[in-house]
Design an enzyme around this catalytic site. Sequence first.
Site, PDB file in Angstrom:
ATOM      1  CG  HIS A 177      -8.064   5.414  -2.256  1.00 16.70           C
ATOM      2  ND1 HIS A 177      -7.689   6.437  -1.426  1.00 16.70           N
ATOM      3  CD2 HIS A 177      -7.206   4.395  -1.997  1.00 16.70           C
ATOM      4  CE1 HIS A 177      -6.653   6.051  -0.688  1.00 16.70           C
ATOM      5  NE2 HIS A 177      -6.341   4.820  -1.019  1.00 16.70           N
ATOM      6  CB  CYS A 229       1.412  21.889  -6.694  1.00 18.47           C
ATOM      7  SG  CYS A 229       1.039  20.139  -6.436  1.00 18.47           S
ATOM      8  CG  HIS A 271      -1.880   1.133   1.254  1.00 18.34           C
ATOM      9  ND1 HIS A 271      -1.956   2.032   2.291  1.00 18.34           N
ATOM     10  CD2 HIS A 271      -2.807   1.532   0.347  1.00 18.34           C
ATOM     11  CE1 HIS A 271      -2.891   2.926   2.041  1.00 18.34           C
ATOM     12  NE2 HIS A 271      -3.421   2.642   0.868  1.00 18.34           N
ATOM     13  CE1 TYR A 278       3.674  16.936  -3.307  1.00 13.58           C
ATOM     14  CE2 TYR A 278       3.185  15.892  -1.196  1.00 13.58           C
ATOM     15  CZ  TYR A 278       2.776  16.624  -2.305  1.00 13.58           C
ATOM     16  OH  TYR A 278       1.480  17.040  -2.410  1.00 13.58           O
ATOM     17  NE  ARG A 333      -1.645  18.135  -3.816  1.00 13.79           N
ATOM     18  CZ  ARG A 333      -2.251  17.049  -3.363  1.00 13.79           C
ATOM     19  NH1 ARG A 333      -3.472  17.124  -2.836  1.00 13.79           N
ATOM     20  NH2 ARG A 333      -1.655  15.871  -3.443  1.00 13.79           N
TER      21      ARG A 333
END
Length: 405
Positions: free
Chosen positions: A59, A180, A34, A318, A133
């Site tokens: 998801h 971002c 996951h 990130y 964001r």
Amino acid sequence: YTRAEVAQHRSPTERVWVTHGTDVFDVTDFVELHPGGPDKILLAAGGALEPFWALYAVHSQPHVLELLRDYKVGELSPEDASPPPGDTEDPFAGDPPRHPALRVNSLKPFNAEPPPELLTQSFLTPNELFFTRNHLPVPAVEPGSYRLRVEAPGGRALSLSLAELRQRFPKHEVTATLQCAGNRRSEMSRVRPVKGLAWDIGAISTARWGGARLRDVLLAAGVGDSTGDTEWHVCFEGLDQDASGTPYGASIPLKRALSAEAEVLLAYEMNGRELPRDHGFPVRVVVPGVVGARSVKWLRSVAVSPAESPSHWQQNDYKGFCPSVDWDSVDFRAAPAIQELPVQSAITEPRPGAAVPAGELTVKGYAWSGGGREVVRVDVSLDGGRTWREAELGARPERGRGWAW
């Protein structure tokens, strides 16, 4: 299966079962794979995915649902097919209103950008059009009871109210551009499919931020000025939380936090007004020249640590990898966390495919470089291979940390 039978499978030793809609899945073999870590997926063990997926709209993308189908083991019995009480509660119901001009990439959590044509209407982006964001629901913070905890090595600490932060430390202002890490991802996906929000060119905005220097606050908390010579970090946590109570977190090197030139802020103003809720009210971090993910919003704590933030968003998100790495082969431990970003430029007008009149044409756009480095030149390439130098953009550091157009 009944929901009671599904509830018996809550750990890897008993198998991990979850439901989505009326389907039942055995995801035991996926737990360690996951992307959010095994702890997050185990929160739903023995129950429904919906309350947790409501927090993470990613998801609901087709590739996630397709992956989930591989683990299907059956369906809920008809008497248990309806959602259990509480599954339909919306954790985003308290989010603030937004400007209708924003182009929404995700409603829950809310992620949106200004239209390119509005982005370069002015050097400073209006607060209501500044790209948003969010990773989690927007917290509702009562300014009168707000406290910021600042922890220094050796057990020293400060607890500051909003009024104390304003009154005790000199107000400092800096014009800085936030971007971002996913800016222009939609263009990347036209070259090679990339997972994540399909940002256009507007996940970047500039504001005049006001607040206390992080350096001043850390020194007041007892952090020595020479501590920045060591490989320590400053870890931030926000008041926004997931279903388990885990907050958003990130960190930057202590050397940057203590640097007077870096001008890292604990900001409480944006373009001369108090921070909007979507942008971190009452206090957020602003780290000029660094990826926006480190400028933590709704700040609740600052801690000096010998290690980076343990947050998922620092350790397993990130980060940058070479083109040969994909989701099947990625090892987030193999790459450092993104801090500064490379040069970035885009044309905001005219837009791709636009019909333009013959004759002289005004072209608008932006250029930005991370770390406060100057943008010295922008080249524009035309059809037929012709190129001309559009401008020598000697953007001074105080003008958006390298932002110019």
